[in-house]
Enzyme design. Structure first.
Site, PDB file in Angstrom:
ATOM      1  CB  CYS A  16      -4.582  10.807  11.738  1.00  0.00           C
ATOM      2  SG  CYS A  16      -4.259   9.097  11.602  1.00  0.00           S
ATOM      3  NE  ARG A  67      -0.095  10.262   9.891  1.00  0.00           N
ATOM      4  CZ  ARG A  67      -0.475   9.263   9.120  1.00  0.00           C
ATOM      5  NH1 ARG A  67      -1.648   8.719   9.308  1.00  0.00           N
ATOM      6  NH2 ARG A  67       0.312   8.826   8.166  1.00  0.00           N
ATOM      7  CG  ASP A 117       2.763   1.478   9.387  1.00  0.00           C
ATOM      8  OD1 ASP A 117       2.355   2.353  10.174  1.00  0.00           O
ATOM      9  OD2 ASP A 117       3.083   1.717   8.205  1.00  0.00           O
ATOM     10  NE  ARG A 151      -7.154   4.314   5.403  1.00  0.00           N
ATOM     11  CZ  ARG A 151      -6.201   4.572   6.307  1.00  0.00           C
ATOM     12  NH1 ARG A 151      -6.453   4.500   7.566  1.00  0.00           N
ATOM     13  NH2 ARG A 151      -5.004   4.929   5.915  1.00  0.00           N
ATOM     14  CE  LYS A 175      -1.826   1.631   4.061  1.00  0.00           C
ATOM     15  NZ  LYS A 175      -1.601   3.064   4.348  1.00  0.00           N
ATOM     16  CG  ASN A 176       2.090   2.803   3.585  1.00  0.00           C
ATOM     17  OD1 ASN A 176       0.951   3.145   3.247  1.00  0.00           O
ATOM     18  ND2 ASN A 176       2.422   2.577   4.838  1.00  0.00           N
TER      19      ASN A 176
HETATM   20  N1  EPU Z   1       6.392  14.592  10.852  1.00  0.00           N
HETATM   21  C1  EPU Z   1       6.673  15.919  11.099  1.00  0.00           C
HETATM   22  N2  EPU Z   1       6.545  16.809  10.061  1.00  0.00           N
HETATM   23  C2  EPU Z   1       6.151  16.415   8.807  1.00  0.00           C
HETATM   24  C3  EPU Z   1       5.866  15.068   8.572  1.00  0.00           C
HETATM   25  C4  EPU Z   1       5.998  14.159   9.624  1.00  0.00           C
HETATM   26  O1  EPU Z   1       7.026  16.293  12.209  1.00  0.00           O
HETATM   27  O2  EPU Z   1       6.067  17.276   7.916  1.00  0.00           O
HETATM   28  C5  EPU Z   1       6.533  13.609  11.948  1.00  0.00           C
HETATM   29  C6  EPU Z   1       5.206  12.904  12.281  1.00  0.00           C
HETATM   30  O3  EPU Z   1       4.486  13.625  13.227  1.00  0.00           O
HETATM   31  C7  EPU Z   1       5.683  11.566  12.799  1.00  0.00           C
HETATM   32  C8  EPU Z   1       6.956  11.292  12.013  1.00  0.00           C
HETATM   33  O4  EPU Z   1       7.362  12.572  11.489  1.00  0.00           O
HETATM   34  O5  EPU Z   1       5.995  11.640  14.157  1.00  0.00           O
HETATM   35  C9  EPU Z   1       6.830  10.311  10.883  1.00  0.00           C
HETATM   36  O6  EPU Z   1       5.769  10.688  10.021  1.00  0.00           O
HETATM   37  P1  EPU Z   1       5.840  10.393   8.472  1.00  0.00           P
HETATM   38  O7  EPU Z   1       5.725  11.677   7.738  1.00  0.00           O
HETATM   39  O8  EPU Z   1       7.029   9.529   8.170  1.00  0.00           O
HETATM   40  O9  EPU Z   1       4.511   9.558   8.253  1.00  0.00           O
HETATM   41  P2  EPU Z   1       3.648   9.572   6.914  1.00  0.00           P
HETATM   42  O10 EPU Z   1       4.566   9.751   5.770  1.00  0.00           O
HETATM   43  O11 EPU Z   1       2.512  10.500   7.074  1.00  0.00           O
HETATM   44  C10 EPU Z   1       3.837   7.035   6.367  1.00  0.00           C
HETATM   45  C11 EPU Z   1       2.886   5.894   6.170  1.00  0.00           C
HETATM   46  C12 EPU Z   1       2.303   5.497   7.519  1.00  0.00           C
HETATM   47  C13 EPU Z   1       3.466   5.109   8.434  1.00  0.00           C
HETATM   48  C14 EPU Z   1       4.466   6.270   8.549  1.00  0.00           C
HETATM   49  C15 EPU Z   1       5.708   5.926   9.361  1.00  0.00           C
HETATM   50  C16 EPU Z   1       2.022   6.200   3.950  1.00  0.00           C
HETATM   51  C17 EPU Z   1       0.883   6.537   3.063  1.00  0.00           C
HETATM   52  N3  EPU Z   1       1.822   6.287   5.253  1.00  0.00           N
HETATM   53  O12 EPU Z   1       3.070   8.104   6.917  1.00  0.00           O
HETATM   54  O13 EPU Z   1       1.492   4.367   7.282  1.00  0.00           O
HETATM   55  O14 EPU Z   1       2.978   4.794   9.716  1.00  0.00           O
HETATM   56  O15 EPU Z   1       4.900   6.657   7.233  1.00  0.00           O
HETATM   57  O16 EPU Z   1       6.361   4.825   8.815  1.00  0.00           O
HETATM   58  O17 EPU Z   1       3.079   5.841   3.470  1.00  0.00           O
HETATM   59  C18 EPU Z   1      -0.220   2.837   7.764  1.00  0.00           C
HETATM   60  O18 EPU Z   1       0.043   2.234   6.714  1.00  0.00           O
HETATM   61  O19 EPU Z   1      -0.986   2.339   8.631  1.00  0.00           O
HETATM   62  C19 EPU Z   1       0.370   4.145   8.027  1.00  0.00           C
HETATM   63  C20 EPU Z   1      -0.128   4.981   8.921  1.00  0.00           C
END
Ligand code: EPU
Length: 448
Positions: A120, A125, A311, A403, A22-23
């Site tokens: 969320c 996030r 995850d 999802r 998915k990701n």
């Molecule tokens: N963060 C910031 N600033 C940003 C972005 C993130 O401070 O601009 C912080 C977040 O608050 C968090 C950390 O950085 O503490 C990591 O967040 P990240 O941005 O890496 O998460 P994401 O990209 O929104 C993806 C996956 C998630 C997975 C996370 C961590 C996708 C679509 N989603 O989310 O997947 O948990 O990386 O590996 O790729 C899931 O599949 O259930 C899921 C939630």
């Protein structure tokens, strides 16, 4: 609304093929916006998140046709010119991954309007790092009425760090990496995410003609090109689905053979399961796990890759609930990701904590109850716990599971689980009960 009814206590045995990730599929689909020629994407999982992103791409002028190949769903994608620059339609609000269209739209069209993803259940996030990265490439960015409005005639290569308070950002890296492929000059992304899903996106961009070095490390070098072409690409296997199925075998004291998997992506999970007592064999694209009769307590520390994935933290918490002793669970990526604790407690788990950490005291048995999925992986944890519990469990809000898990109940049934998808009748007097038999139309639609 549908529910899962699970009659637990059956050890799972057998084989399962892991679906596409998915990701990885979501940012790859968003990056199709960059291509000037037709694309074929293989091994795309059939998930509601993917369907929502496809719907959005179609509204943006990207034509997407689905057909099936042996390994899963195959999507044929073609962008039209000129591409509209907006992505503020309904699907964009439903899933966060539509935010991955920001970088590609900006790079390809010079203008993007994308809704800010909301909060969320798994915690804060923010998207500040996405915006910081794109601003470093020269985009003018403002936020108005809940939308990010970004403009840049042509992005310009730069050197920028994507480090956040808890490590690099995964989709932030995806956004800036995709945008930098069409920027003028060289970009260096420091503190970039090393997750296999980012490596997969990078390989996809390279297949389209992008020039990227350093994939899998925290420093990515991108030499911008004038345009990207179509390609034929197969999405990598879903390491989180694989890990969830391994934990399902483990928690029910069963055994499982997984195919279409990349064991290397699961190194941290396999190490932990081996410490808990699992016997594991592996080959280049397969894994075999035999669960012990007694699961040893575990120490879970969820961190960015190559650490243990956040995850899988909820699923491992479910496993800890039936371990022989006290386990400790910490999540450094999403410290608020503990909403599932309350629901696990309804099944008889002895769990405490929640602010970044949980203490789990293993119990001899869990018992069936009515629970509700709080989020995607929290929902998976409940299903796993229910598979091991005595009696019958009803899991509500399984839309969260759809999802991220392709036909989860079918895969589990293939391993011997007693799990059914039922329609939930509307609430009467505040109580909702599942009907006792599957609804033929709903089931037929799901199986189509
Ligand atoms: N963060 C910031 N600033 C940003 C972005 C993130 O401070 O601009 C912080 C977040 O608050 C968090 C950390 O950085 O503490 C990591 O967040 P990240 O941005 O890496 O998460 P994401 O990209 O929104 C993806 C996956 C998630 C997975 C996370 C961590 C996708 C679509 N989603 O989310 O997947 O948990 O990386 O590996 O790729 C899931 O599949 O259930 C899921 C939630």
């Amino acid at each position: 609304m549908e529910v899962f009814r699970i009659r637990g206590g059956v050890p799972l045995h057998g084989a399962a093929a892991v679906a596409g990730s998915k990701n990885a599929a979501l940012p790859i689909l968003a990056a199709t916006i960059l291509a000037r020629g037709p694309l074929t994407l293989r091994n795309v999982p059939r998930l509601t998140d993917v369907a929502a992103l496809v719907e959005l791409l179609e509204q943006l002028g990207v034509a997407v046709d689905a057909d099936r190949d042996g390994a899963g769903r195959c999507l044929r994608v073609r962008t039209i010119d000129p591409l509209p620059s907006f992505s503020h339609h309904e699907p964009a609000r439903r899933i966060r991954a539509t935010f991955c269209t920001l970088g590609p739209l900006l790079a390809r069209r010079g203008h993007a309007v994308v809704p800010l993803p909301g909060g969320c259940r798994i915690g804060r996030r923010p998207v500040d790092l996405h915006l910081k990265g794109l601003a470093a490439l020269g985009a003018e960015i403002r936020i108005e009425q809940g939308h990010v409005i970004a403009r840049a005639k042509r992005l310009i290569g730069a050197r920028v760090s994507l480090a956040g308070p808890s490590g690099p950002t995964v989709t932030g890296t995806a956004n800036v990496l995709a945008a930098a492929t069409l920027a003028r000059g060289r970009t260096t992304l420091l503190d970039a995410a090393r997750e296999p899903e980012i490596v997969d996106l990078g390989r996809f961009l390279i297949a389209m003609g992008a020039r990227i070095e350093g994939l899998g490390t925290s420093t990515l070098h991108i030499a911008g090109v004038e345009q990207l072409a179509g390609c034929d690409y197969c999405v990598t296997a879903d390491r989180i689905e694989a890990a969830t199925l391994l934990v399902a075998a483990m928690i029910t004291r069963g055994s499982i053979n997984l195919t279409n998997v990349v064991p290397e992506h699961l190194a941290a999970v396999l190490e932990l399961l081996a410490e808990a007592g699992a016997r594991i064999d592996l080959g280049p694209d397969w894994l075999r796990l035999i669960a012990p009769q007694v699961v040893r307590p575990i120490r879970v520390l969820a961190r960015p890759y190559p650490g243990l994935p956040t995850d899988v933290q909820p699923q491992l918490t479910a496993l800890a609930a039936l371990a022989d002793g006290d386990s400790n669970i910490r999540d450094e990526v999403f410290p608020q990701r503990f909403a599932h604790l309350r629901e696990l407690a309804r099944l008889g788990a002895d769990v405490r904590g929640g602010a970044g950490e949980a203490a789990v005291r293993g119990v001899r048995r869990l018992h069936g109850a009515r629970v509700a999925a709080t989020d995607l992986r929290g929902g998976a944890a409940l299903v796993l716990a229910a598979l091991a519990a005595e009696g019958t469990t009803t899991v509500r809000r399984i839309d969260h599971l759809d999802r991220g898990y392709e036909r989860f109940e079918r895969k589990l049934r293939g391993l011997g689980a007693r799990i059914e998808r039922l329609a939930e009748v509307p609430a009467v007097g505040g109580v909702q009960w599942p009907v006792s038999a599957p609804q033929p139309e709903a089931v037929a639609a799901r199986n189509a």
